[in-house]
Design an enzyme around this catalytic site. Structure first.
Site, PDB file in Angstrom:
ATOM      1  N   HIS A 233      -8.152  -0.584   6.301  1.00  0.00           N
ATOM      2  CA  HIS A 233      -8.503  -1.823   6.995  1.00  0.00           C
ATOM      3  C   HIS A 233      -9.105  -2.787   5.977  1.00  0.00           C
ATOM      4  CE1 HIS A 233      -9.602  -4.425  10.280  1.00  0.00           C
ATOM      5  NE2 HIS A 233     -10.800  -4.550   9.735  1.00  0.00           N
TER       6      HIS A 233
ATOM      7  N   ASN B 214       0.831  -1.206   0.000  1.00  0.00           N
ATOM      8  CA  ASN B 214       0.000   0.000   0.000  1.00  0.00           C
ATOM      9  C   ASN B 214       0.866   1.256   0.000  1.00  0.00           C
ATOM     10  OD1 ASN B 214      -3.004  -0.402   0.101  1.00  0.00           O
ATOM     11  ND2 ASN B 214      -2.366  -1.900   1.642  1.00  0.00           N
TER      12      ASN B 214
HETATM   13  N1  NHR Z   1      -5.015   2.284  16.646  1.00  0.00           N
HETATM   14  C1  NHR Z   1      -6.155   2.904  16.988  1.00  0.00           C
HETATM   15  N2  NHR Z   1      -6.179   3.522  18.175  1.00  0.00           N
HETATM   16  N3  NHR Z   1      -7.251   2.938  16.202  1.00  0.00           N
HETATM   17  C2  NHR Z   1      -7.223   2.300  15.019  1.00  0.00           C
HETATM   18  O1  NHR Z   1      -8.309   2.337  14.260  1.00  0.00           O
HETATM   19  C3  NHR Z   1      -6.054   1.605  14.608  1.00  0.00           C
HETATM   20  C4  NHR Z   1      -4.953   1.626  15.469  1.00  0.00           C
HETATM   21  C5  NHR Z   1      -3.781   0.947  15.145  1.00  0.00           C
HETATM   22  C6  NHR Z   1      -3.712   0.213  13.992  1.00  0.00           C
HETATM   23  C7  NHR Z   1      -4.767  -0.765  11.984  1.00  0.00           C
HETATM   24  C8  NHR Z   1      -5.689  -1.955  12.337  1.00  0.00           C
HETATM   25  C9  NHR Z   1      -6.324  -2.559  11.129  1.00  0.00           C
HETATM   26  O2  NHR Z   1      -6.565  -1.878  10.162  1.00  0.00           O
HETATM   27  C10 NHR Z   1      -4.814   0.165  13.145  1.00  0.00           C
HETATM   28  C11 NHR Z   1      -5.985   0.873  13.428  1.00  0.00           C
HETATM   29  C12 NHR Z   1      -3.383  -4.019  14.480  1.00  0.00           C
HETATM   30  C13 NHR Z   1      -4.282  -4.676  15.326  1.00  0.00           C
HETATM   31  C14 NHR Z   1      -3.771  -5.606  16.404  1.00  0.00           C
HETATM   32  O3  NHR Z   1      -4.556  -6.266  17.081  1.00  0.00           O
HETATM   33  C15 NHR Z   1      -5.616  -4.428  15.170  1.00  0.00           C
HETATM   34  C16 NHR Z   1      -6.057  -3.549  14.199  1.00  0.00           C
HETATM   35  C17 NHR Z   1      -5.162  -2.889  13.358  1.00  0.00           C
HETATM   36  C18 NHR Z   1      -3.821  -3.146  13.509  1.00  0.00           C
HETATM   37  N4  NHR Z   1      -2.431  -5.660  16.645  1.00  0.00           N
HETATM   38  C19 NHR Z   1      -1.783  -6.460  17.673  1.00  0.00           C
HETATM   39  C20 NHR Z   1      -1.434  -5.573  18.889  1.00  0.00           C
HETATM   40  O4  NHR Z   1      -1.377  -6.169  19.988  1.00  0.00           O
HETATM   41  C21 NHR Z   1      -0.460  -7.024  17.184  1.00  0.00           C
HETATM   42  C22 NHR Z   1      -0.610  -7.903  15.998  1.00  0.00           C
HETATM   43  C23 NHR Z   1       0.718  -8.172  15.285  1.00  0.00           C
HETATM   44  O5  NHR Z   1       1.758  -7.598  15.655  1.00  0.00           O
HETATM   45  O6  NHR Z   1       0.697  -8.936  14.315  1.00  0.00           O
HETATM   46  O7  NHR Z   1      -1.174  -4.377  18.740  1.00  0.00           O
HETATM   47  O8  NHR Z   1      -6.681  -3.771  11.172  1.00  0.00           O
HETATM   48  C1  GAR Z   2      -3.210  -4.796   3.848  1.00  0.00           C
HETATM   49  O1  GAR Z   2      -4.182  -5.710   3.386  1.00  0.00           O
HETATM   50  C2  GAR Z   2      -3.814  -3.933   4.932  1.00  0.00           C
HETATM   51  O2  GAR Z   2      -5.137  -3.558   4.693  1.00  0.00           O
HETATM   52  C3  GAR Z   2      -3.731  -4.845   6.097  1.00  0.00           C
HETATM   53  O3  GAR Z   2      -2.496  -5.510   5.981  1.00  0.00           O
HETATM   54  C4  GAR Z   2      -2.109  -5.533   4.604  1.00  0.00           C
HETATM   55  C5  GAR Z   2      -0.778  -4.838   4.483  1.00  0.00           C
HETATM   56  O4  GAR Z   2      -0.245  -4.996   3.207  1.00  0.00           O
HETATM   57  N1  GAR Z   2      -3.791  -4.142   7.328  1.00  0.00           N
HETATM   58  C6  GAR Z   2      -4.122  -4.721   8.446  1.00  0.00           C
HETATM   59  O5  GAR Z   2      -4.472  -5.880   8.511  1.00  0.00           O
HETATM   60  C7  GAR Z   2      -4.029  -3.852   9.650  1.00  0.00           C
HETATM   61  N2  GAR Z   2      -4.358  -4.629  10.791  1.00  0.00           N
HETATM   62  P1  GAR Z   2       0.960  -4.073   2.720  1.00  0.00           P
HETATM   63  O6  GAR Z   2       2.017  -4.062   3.829  1.00  0.00           O
HETATM   64  O7  GAR Z   2       1.461  -4.782   1.508  1.00  0.00           O
HETATM   65  O8  GAR Z   2       0.412  -2.720   2.449  1.00  0.00           O
END
Ligand code: NHR
Ligand code: GAR
Length: 193
Positions: A113, A14
């Site tokens: 997302h 992305n």
């Molecule tokens: N933070 C806030 N406050 N609000 C949002 O809407 C956020 C955010 C941080 C990241 C991306 C999100 C997604 O698009 C995002 C949106 C990571 C997790 C998660 O559970 C959930 C949602 C998103 C990104 N992460 C774990 C944690 O404990 C770790 C997972 C890993 O490292 O693989 O942080 O989906």
């Molecule tokens: C994308 O599909 C994005 O929407 C998703 O991870 C991929 C990243 O791809 N994001 C999440 O799941 C956030 N929790 P990229 O690194 O190739 O852009």
């Protein structure tokens, strides 16, 4: 100059789509904007090399070096602030951000997302969409608020879920649409920030 800072954790496709669009559509001239830096929480994120190939400054803030989310977010915020950003873009960034971080950048913090929000916030969206029997899936660009995956929607794309889809085949179909809607959403935001 409006500086865009992109946060990644992985492959950065992305991020690369945004960088390519910025070059192709000359965001410098059109919006006085540039991708100023790419910051990863993972030292091994593939997107770092991609950013360097495009001559974009990169930085790593490794979350594993910090005992708490608050300490990690404070260091991340400081690294972002040094780039004087007008817009902070989460592009496959995988760490949940603390309310203090979100409040600091609120209004200039966006995320993509891989689901049709408000369906399936959080992780494993493609598996969950298939298991729920969804006929369509997609991706959402939204403003980030303190509530996870819940902020105002800026852009969405829909794809079909096919009978023989796995989480991986569905993810790949959604990702091609992400690469279209994320640069477009950012281009629409730039004149307003
Ligand atoms: N933070 C806030 N406050 N609000 C949002 O809407 C956020 C955010 C941080 C990241 C991306 C999100 C997604 O698009 C995002 C949106 C990571 C997790 C998660 O559970 C959930 C949602 C998103 C990104 N992460 C774990 C944690 O404990 C770790 C997972 C890993 O490292 O693989 O942080 O989906
Ligand atoms: C994308 O599909 C994005 O929407 C998703 O991870 C991929 C990243 O791809 N994001 C999440 O799941 C956030 N929790 P990229 O690194 O190739 O852009």
């Amino acid at each position: 100059m409006k500086n865009i800072v992109i946060l990644i954790s992985g492959g950065g496709s992305n991020m690369a789509a945004i960088v390519r669009c910025a070059q192709r559509d000359n965001w410098r001239k059109a919006y006085d904007a540039q991708v100023a830096a790419v910051i990863s929480n993972r030292p091994d994120a593939g997107g770092l090399a991609v950013a360097r190939e495009h001559m974009i400054a990169t930085e790593v803030v490794d979350h594993k070096r910090f005992a708490t989310r608050e300490e990690f977010d404070a260091e991340l915020a400081a690294a972002i602030d040094r780039r004087q950003p007008s817009l902070v873009v989460l592009a496959g960034f995988m760490r949940i951000l603390t309310p203090a971080f979100v409040q600091r950048f609120q209004g200039r913090l966006v995320n993509i997302h891989p689901s049709l929000l408000p369906a399936f916030p959080g992780l494993h969206t493609h598996r969950r969409a298939i298991d729920a029997g969804c006929r369509v899936a997609g991706a959402t660009v939204h403003q980030v608020t303190t509530e996870l995956d819940f902020g105002p929607i800026l852009e969405q794309a829909v794809v079909p879920v096919l009978a023989d889809d796995t989480a991986d085949t569905l993810a790949a179909r959604v990702l091609t649409q992400e690469h279209l809607i994320y640069p477009r959403a950012i281009a629409r935001l730039l004149p307003q920030i």
